[in-house]
Write a protein that holds these residues in place. Structure first.
Motif, PDB file in Angstrom:
ATOM      1  N   ALA A  34       0.779  -1.296   0.084  1.00  0.00           N
ATOM      2  CA  ALA A  34       0.134   0.212  -0.088  1.00  0.00           C
ATOM      3  C   ALA A  34       1.100   1.150  -0.024  1.00  0.00           C
ATOM      4  CB  ALA A  34      -0.800   0.091   1.394  1.00  0.00           C
ATOM      5  N   ILE A  35       1.971   1.399   0.847  1.00  0.00           N
ATOM      6  CA  ILE A  35       2.691   2.301   0.744  1.00  0.00           C
ATOM      7  C   ILE A  35       3.624   2.516  -0.536  1.00  0.00           C
ATOM      8  CG2 ILE A  35       5.166   3.082   1.580  1.00  0.00           C
ATOM      9  CD1 ILE A  35       4.394   1.730   4.431  1.00  0.00           C
ATOM     10  N   ALA A  40       3.548   8.895  -4.133  1.00  0.00           N
ATOM     11  CA  ALA A  40       3.441   9.411  -5.365  1.00  0.00           C
ATOM     12  C   ALA A  40       5.031   9.672  -6.088  1.00  0.00           C
ATOM     13  CB  ALA A  40       2.666  10.476  -5.544  1.00  0.00           C
ATOM     14  N   SER A  41       5.668  10.312  -5.148  1.00  0.00           N
ATOM     15  CA  SER A  41       7.150  10.600  -5.518  1.00  0.00           C
ATOM     16  C   SER A  41       7.887  10.414  -4.226  1.00  0.00           C
ATOM     17  CB  SER A  41       7.130  11.825  -6.246  1.00  0.00           C
ATOM     18  OG  SER A  41       6.873  12.888  -5.342  1.00  0.00           O
ATOM     19  N   PRO A  42       8.457   9.150  -4.166  1.00  0.00           N
ATOM     20  CA  PRO A  42       9.456   8.804  -3.044  1.00  0.00           C
ATOM     21  C   PRO A  42      10.664   9.033  -3.143  1.00  0.00           C
ATOM     22  CG  PRO A  42       8.921   6.666  -4.084  1.00  0.00           C
ATOM     23  CD  PRO A  42       8.018   8.047  -4.779  1.00  0.00           C
ATOM     24  N   SER A  43      11.262   9.580  -2.128  1.00  0.00           N
ATOM     25  CA  SER A  43      12.838   9.833  -2.238  1.00  0.00           C
ATOM     26  C   SER A  43      13.722   8.704  -2.029  1.00  0.00           C
ATOM     27  CB  SER A  43      13.123  10.813  -1.448  1.00  0.00           C
ATOM     28  OG  SER A  43      13.023  10.346   0.153  1.00  0.00           O
ATOM     29  N   VAL A  44      14.838   8.502  -2.228  1.00  0.00           N
ATOM     30  CA  VAL A  44      15.826   7.538  -2.117  1.00  0.00           C
ATOM     31  C   VAL A  44      15.775   7.175  -0.570  1.00  0.00           C
ATOM     32  CG1 VAL A  44      17.887   8.708  -1.596  1.00  0.00           C
ATOM     33  CG2 VAL A  44      17.937   6.392  -2.383  1.00  0.00           C
ATOM     34  N   HIS A  45      15.525   8.079   0.355  1.00  0.00           N
ATOM     35  CA  HIS A  45      15.348   7.789   1.880  1.00  0.00           C
ATOM     36  C   HIS A  45      13.983   7.124   2.074  1.00  0.00           C
ATOM     37  CE1 HIS A  45      18.976  10.033   2.469  1.00  0.00           C
ATOM     38  NE2 HIS A  45      18.467  11.034   1.725  1.00  0.00           N
ATOM     39  N   VAL A  46      12.722   7.597   1.594  1.00  0.00           N
ATOM     40  CA  VAL A  46      11.744   6.853   1.763  1.00  0.00           C
ATOM     41  C   VAL A  46      11.898   5.423   0.912  1.00  0.00           C
ATOM     42  CG1 VAL A  46       9.164   6.693   0.890  1.00  0.00           C
ATOM     43  CG2 VAL A  46      10.286   8.816   1.390  1.00  0.00           C
ATOM     44  N   LEU A  47      12.433   5.014  -0.013  1.00  0.00           N
ATOM     45  CA  LEU A  47      12.868   3.856  -0.397  1.00  0.00           C
ATOM     46  C   LEU A  47      13.483   2.983   0.594  1.00  0.00           C
ATOM     47  CD1 LEU A  47      13.247   1.568  -2.831  1.00  0.00           C
ATOM     48  CD2 LEU A  47      15.306   2.879  -3.614  1.00  0.00           C
ATOM     49  N   HIS A 145      11.082   5.215  -7.032  1.00  0.00           N
ATOM     50  CA  HIS A 145       9.575   4.963  -7.421  1.00  0.00           C
ATOM     51  C   HIS A 145       9.559   3.733  -8.180  1.00  0.00           C
ATOM     52  CE1 HIS A 145       5.522   5.760  -8.079  1.00  0.00           C
ATOM     53  NE2 HIS A 145       5.404   5.815  -9.353  1.00  0.00           N
ATOM     54  N   ALA A 146      10.355   3.368  -9.078  1.00  0.00           N
ATOM     55  CA  ALA A 146      10.382   2.070 -10.083  1.00  0.00           C
ATOM     56  C   ALA A 146      10.729   0.893  -9.230  1.00  0.00           C
ATOM     57  CB  ALA A 146      11.293   2.270 -11.012  1.00  0.00           C
ATOM     58  N   LEU A 147      11.754   1.089  -8.149  1.00  0.00           N
ATOM     59  CA  LEU A 147      12.209   0.005  -7.329  1.00  0.00           C
ATOM     60  C   LEU A 147      11.124  -0.147  -6.313  1.00  0.00           C
ATOM     61  CD1 LEU A 147      16.027   1.038  -6.705  1.00  0.00           C
ATOM     62  CD2 LEU A 147      15.174  -0.927  -7.928  1.00  0.00           C
ATOM     63  N   LEU A 148      10.688   0.762  -5.778  1.00  0.00           N
ATOM     64  CA  LEU A 148       9.433   0.590  -4.798  1.00  0.00           C
ATOM     65  C   LEU A 148       8.252  -0.152  -5.723  1.00  0.00           C
ATOM     66  CD1 LEU A 148       8.812   3.930  -2.518  1.00  0.00           C
ATOM     67  CD2 LEU A 148       9.449   1.364  -2.011  1.00  0.00           C
ATOM     68  N   GLY A 149       8.032   0.145  -6.904  1.00  0.00           N
ATOM     69  CA  GLY A 149       6.960  -0.565  -7.652  1.00  0.00           C
ATOM     70  C   GLY A 149       7.309  -1.913  -7.732  1.00  0.00           C
ATOM     71  N   VAL A 150       8.503  -2.459  -8.361  1.00  0.00           N
ATOM     72  CA  VAL A 150       8.695  -3.734  -8.291  1.00  0.00           C
ATOM     73  C   VAL A 150       8.468  -4.471  -7.110  1.00  0.00           C
ATOM     74  CG1 VAL A 150      10.473  -5.361  -8.923  1.00  0.00           C
ATOM     75  CG2 VAL A 150      10.098  -3.465 -10.414  1.00  0.00           C
ATOM     76  N   ALA A 151       9.310  -3.880  -5.859  1.00  0.00           N
ATOM     77  CA  ALA A 151       9.184  -4.694  -4.777  1.00  0.00           C
ATOM     78  C   ALA A 151       7.862  -4.681  -4.295  1.00  0.00           C
ATOM     79  CB  ALA A 151      10.200  -3.955  -3.862  1.00  0.00           C
TER      80      ALA A 151
END
Length: 194
Positions: A34-35, A40-47, A145-151
């Protein structure tokens, strides 16, 4: 000579012991998913924080289930720590890839070797984890954003699978303990009603 089954060996006892960690793992995966969907636009720290905490919580749930070797949750936890420490797209992708690859491969092997109520679920979860791990390096250059999408996509698929498994185990644990009492009661069979 066959020895009588001990309570720890019965399917009901295993279902009673597994449904809580399975549901915890499902909840962790679905929250992480869900996160990844709604940020919408996560930073590298959010990732780094999201993936790191997801891997640490997943390691805890896998450890609680006691179904896989202790090395598996340790490697997944180290992947989570690696993601938290590196705070970079490449570091998080590498940490998550290694953790998910180990988790997925050992879940897949566990599903092949064991013939328990979760064997097919282990197989599917293993394939999903390996798939996400293999895809992560290809999305590193596209950013957080793409890495979070895949994971997150892999986590959502696994989360749905594990929530269905956990609820099934919970149901089996409840009906297994009550089922014996109901079948012994007079009039409990469908034929008695007719």
């Amino acid at each position: 000579m066959t020895l009588p089954a001990t309570p720890a060996q019965t399917p009901t006892a295993s279902a009673a012991g597994l449904w809580k960690p399975v549901l915890i793992r499902a909840t962790v995966a679905l929250l992480f998913g869900a996160i990844t969907i709604f940020w919408a636009s996560p930073s590298v720290h959010v990732l780094a924080w999201a993936v790191g905490l997801y891997l640490l919580a997943t390691a805890g749930a896998v450890w609680m289930s006691r179904a896989l070797p202790v090395a598996v949750p340790v490697v997944v936890a180290l992947g989570g720590i690696g993601a938290l420490i590196t705070q970079s797209d490449a570091g998080v992708a590498l940490s998550a890839m290694l953790a998910l690859l180990v988790l997925g491969l050992l879940e897949f092997v566990h599903g092949l070797r064991k013939r328990d109520s979760l064997a097919r679920d282990w197989l599917v979860s293993g394939i999903v984890s390996v798939g996400a791990a293999v895809m992560l390096p290809f999305f590193t250059s596209l950013g957080a954003h793409a890495l979070l999408g895949v994971a997150g996509g892999g986590a959502i698929i696994s989360g749905v699978l594990w929530i269905l498994s956990g609820l099934t185990l919970r149901h089996d644990a409840r009906t297994g303990s009550d089922g014996a009492a109901q079948t012994a009661a007079p009039g409990a069979s469908p034929e008695a009603v007719n």
